[in-house]
Enzyme design. Sequence first.
Site, mmCIF file in Angstrom:
data_model
loop_
_atom_site.group_PDB
_atom_site.id
_atom_site.type_symbol
_atom_site.label_atom_id
_atom_site.label_comp_id
_atom_site.label_asym_id
_atom_site.label_seq_id
_atom_site.Cartn_x
_atom_site.Cartn_y
_atom_site.Cartn_z
ATOM 1 N N GLU A 337 45.058 142.893 81.286
ATOM 2 C CA GLU A 337 46.272 142.714 82.070
ATOM 3 C C GLU A 337 46.529 141.287 82.494
ATOM 4 O O GLU A 337 46.927 141.033 83.644
ATOM 5 C CB GLU A 337 46.232 143.617 83.308
ATOM 6 C CG GLU A 337 45.125 143.317 84.304
ATOM 7 C CD GLU A 337 43.840 144.080 84.070
ATOM 8 O OE1 GLU A 337 43.033 144.196 84.997
ATOM 9 O OE2 GLU A 337 43.639 144.570 82.937
ATOM 10 N N ASN A 338 46.344 140.308 81.607
ATOM 11 C CA ASN A 338 46.666 138.933 81.955
ATOM 12 C C ASN A 338 48.085 138.863 82.513
ATOM 13 O O ASN A 338 49.023 139.372 81.904
ATOM 14 C CB ASN A 338 46.570 138.036 80.719
ATOM 15 C CG ASN A 338 45.254 138.190 80.010
ATOM 16 O OD1 ASN A 338 44.204 137.854 80.527
ATOM 17 N ND2 ASN A 338 45.301 138.740 78.800
ATOM 18 N N HIS A 370 49.351 151.534 82.001
ATOM 19 C CA HIS A 370 48.164 151.112 82.757
ATOM 20 C C HIS A 370 48.180 149.611 83.007
ATOM 21 O O HIS A 370 47.986 149.148 84.136
ATOM 22 C CB HIS A 370 46.908 151.507 81.975
ATOM 23 C CG HIS A 370 45.622 151.163 82.649
ATOM 24 N ND1 HIS A 370 44.866 152.089 83.326
ATOM 25 C CD2 HIS A 370 44.947 149.989 82.782
ATOM 26 C CE1 HIS A 370 43.795 151.518 83.834
ATOM 27 N NE2 HIS A 370 43.823 150.231 83.503
ATOM 28 N N GLU A 371 48.436 148.843 81.956
ATOM 29 C CA GLU A 371 48.375 147.387 82.088
ATOM 30 C C GLU A 371 49.515 146.854 82.954
ATOM 31 O O GLU A 371 49.317 145.940 83.762
ATOM 32 C CB GLU A 371 48.404 146.723 80.705
ATOM 33 C CG GLU A 371 47.285 147.152 79.773
ATOM 34 C CD GLU A 371 45.910 147.052 80.400
ATOM 35 O OE1 GLU A 371 45.648 146.097 81.155
ATOM 36 O OE2 GLU A 371 45.088 147.953 80.138
ATOM 37 N N HIS A 374 48.977 146.980 86.633
ATOM 38 C CA HIS A 374 48.139 145.893 87.155
ATOM 39 C C HIS A 374 48.940 144.650 87.528
ATOM 40 O O HIS A 374 48.424 143.787 88.253
ATOM 41 C CB HIS A 374 47.099 145.488 86.116
ATOM 42 C CG HIS A 374 45.909 146.396 86.043
ATOM 43 N ND1 HIS A 374 45.181 146.755 87.152
ATOM 44 C CD2 HIS A 374 45.304 146.986 84.981
ATOM 45 C CE1 HIS A 374 44.186 147.535 86.781
ATOM 46 N NE2 HIS A 374 44.242 147.700 85.474
ATOM 47 N N GLU A 393 41.108 149.486 88.993
ATOM 48 C CA GLU A 393 41.176 150.279 87.767
ATOM 49 C C GLU A 393 41.473 151.749 88.038
ATOM 50 O O GLU A 393 42.152 152.405 87.249
ATOM 51 C CB GLU A 393 39.860 150.139 86.980
ATOM 52 C CG GLU A 393 39.583 148.738 86.475
ATOM 53 C CD GLU A 393 40.655 148.230 85.512
ATOM 54 O OE1 GLU A 393 41.504 149.032 85.046
ATOM 55 O OE2 GLU A 393 40.665 147.021 85.219
#
Length: 956
Positions: A337-338, A370-371, A374, A393
Amino acid sequence: MGKVYYISKNIGIGLLVLGFIALATIIALSIAYDKERAKNKVKPGDGALESTSTPALPTTAFTPKEPWDRYRLPDSIIPVSYNVTLWPRLQPNAQGLYIFTGRSSVIFGCMKETDLIIIHCSKLNLTTTSSGYHVKLNSLGHAPAPTIRSTWLVVKTEYLVVLLQQKLQAGSKYELEAEFVGELADDLQGFYRSEYMQDGVKKVVATSQMQATHARKTFPCFDEPAMKAVFSVTIIHSPDTVALSNGKETGLFQENPQHSLQTTMQITNLICLLLGSHFLNIRIWAQRKAIADKQGDYALNVTGPILQFYEHYYNTTYPLSKSDQIALPDFHAGAMENWGLVTYRETALLYDPILSSTGNKERVTTVIAHELAHMWFGNLVTLQWWNDLWLNEGFASYVEYLGADYAEPTWNIKDQIILYDVQKVFAVDALASSHPLSRPEDEVNEPAQISEMFNTISYSKGAAVIRMLSEFLTEPVFAQGLSSYLNTFAFGNTVYTDLWVHLQQAVENTPGVQIPHSVDDIMNRWTLQMGFPVVTIDTRTGSITQNHFLLDPDSVVDRPSQFKLRTTALGYDAYIQSTSWQNQSSTKISFEISPDTYHPMRVSGSDWILANTNVSGYFRVNYDLDNWNRLLSILNLNHQELSVINRAQIIDDAFNLARAKMISTTLALKTTKYLFKERDYIPWESFLRNLDYYTLMFDRTEVYGALQAYLKQQIQPLFEYFQTVTENWTRVPTIHTDQYNQINAIGIACNVGVDGCRELIKGWYRQWMDNQDHNPIHPNLKSTVYCTAIAFGGAEEWNFAWRMFKNSTLASEASRLRSAMACTKLPWLLNRYLEYTLDPTKIRKQDATSTIQYIARNVVGMPLAWNFVRSRWSFIFQHYGKGSFSFSSLINGITRRFSTEFELQELEKFKEDNQHVGFGSATLALEQAIEKTTANIKWVTENEAEVLRWFTEESA
């Protein structure tokens, strides 16, 4: 490069998309990487990885009490901003190495007077300054900077240490400058190299994986999550290549071809650097062939709605000016997740509308959800330290279902959290070697310990507990507390109790919402102690009790609990919804259970009780035998009286209660007798996952034949049902989960020998072999068909699959074939395949350990894989295990079938023989493998005869 298109979607977020002219309004994406031009080749002297001179270490350097021998940074210095310039070389130097050079400066504030600067630095060759030190120190105030006394590197703790003649002054700011050379290796960590072939030409990508402790391998930095700072990143590259980072680019300097990227907002180790060629400046990036085949379209189409959903759900605007996502040929994790530039495995981002399966589509959706979750929870607000990783997470693992459900509302995907997270983590959290969600900080210090936290407990138990929290607070109150939390701590760091405070405030600010205890009191019992309870309801007396649930009741829990309210069990507060039916009418009641209280839950006659409706609570439920028999009667007479989730819950609870010796194994098996009438996916999948344990324990014994016979009679009606509704396999079921259950029906039917199934499968595969340009197998069925055809075929079928694997241009298709080739029953083919796993020209490094696990899943391949890993452990650990989040799964995968004293002895000897090598993030997994093998031995000894008798009688 094609013409620039600006495409904006009305979601409150500007989308910048670049596409080819020929693709017109299609949101299309393109990327192809080339080697850099000759003018960017490394010049003599600036590219070799020669050693730099290192000043003599002080005599106290290796004293354990020194600050540089501790894994946590001192609190005397806080970074403010970084300016980093990197120049990756996409061609090897004279020594055959790919390298990068760089320079960095970090401005930091001194919080406490100190004569010591400690900063992370690993695997970098630092250039010695004219003064003979690794770095240069500047003052940003009126007073001069202290003189450097000495500098040295500490390999164990991965530090660069700067010892000063005078002290830094509290309240002052300083700048630390460094120049360095690093290897652009193919180790999937830090700043690394990825390669692939395009039209017979090797293409090279420079990319990154910084989490959890790999930013230090790219440039000297304060590599801890609380050390947030502002970054300015510059990538030097040729004009025919493109560089991406977290922020937008700010300029291109033609004089010395250099690409400068906009200063990002505050981030920690989630810096992502990427370098390639012929990119189109768009949101989804992949190989050119993938984009030409429209494999990026689906990801782009769901990204906007998911971002829109999260903005509404969090009540917080997306905090960045762009959102790039890129599919990489070599990437160890599923995704990363940058902030502003999310990196993915190709299988997690790319979906071919013609060749990909429903499962591939769901994976793309859930991973993106999901990413992107974040971007707020994890990036905008970041955990203080890795011991609270579960909050990051676990939260994303829960809300990914909400985001995916918004993007694909017809899938009913939120129910699947029961299978993919709740039931999954129950199996791990029921071990005596489990651990709490929030661990003490002193247990999570070393890089291997940090990597070990990226496990099922953090992800799946975190998701299950947060789901439970949301259920009993109600979703609107939960979302209100989240919004307050995110806005209060934006760009900062938190601990888990900060979230409890804001959720408590939301409760108190919402009229009509009451909870019996504070959020803090309730949730600490779920987060600060390991495991979960089994709640036992005795409908004859009305009593309700709870105990800590352990799969092996004889195991000993060494970890103390601060909430241990009894001498023999852990204490919890559990919230149960119980529904009783009488004369086909229902009454729902809610009640609180404490360890020493009892509640009237007495029923009589044909009345029955089912607790934990929809599995909202994170616990198992047991009943007295009379109520169990009444539930079995409902299943057998009219199973649809119970919800799909609760039918799956009854099966899963019963099988695991039997393993824990709380009910008989026969009672658990009886919950499956009704399945010949079941058509829904979730109950069937719950059964098959539990039956998998029986298969692993007995597929080398006579029990297996009777098990297969019973399973055949249960699965045949489902096989025939799908044969009918699909008009003899020519149509696709319309319901999302029916497509999955069709796969179960065919796979199990072929495995147990239902008439006509294997012939059907082998016929489809043979048609493909005869005309490899036309694959007649529907994408949904490919995994099952490939595996079955190879399992019941020979070398010809395997070698064909290998050729198709090597020639595949679709990552998900290659993944299916890679898994299927492990299904062969021929030992020599499996041994050859094992050798391939450690050859990166045959199996990518990112796929090596999972391929070994696929082979170990095969009853023929298990001993071969175990011998292979034992004999090569040192090599595997050094090249595939250090710093890997998923390395623990290798140990878990190989040892799942272990159930004999001999295998236990081998496992213990393996542990003893390799202490000097180490196990890294697999350390806990090894301990759990020993624990599970010990429990398996006892379970098989106690249950084999009974299980054989039951399956034999029921299949007669």
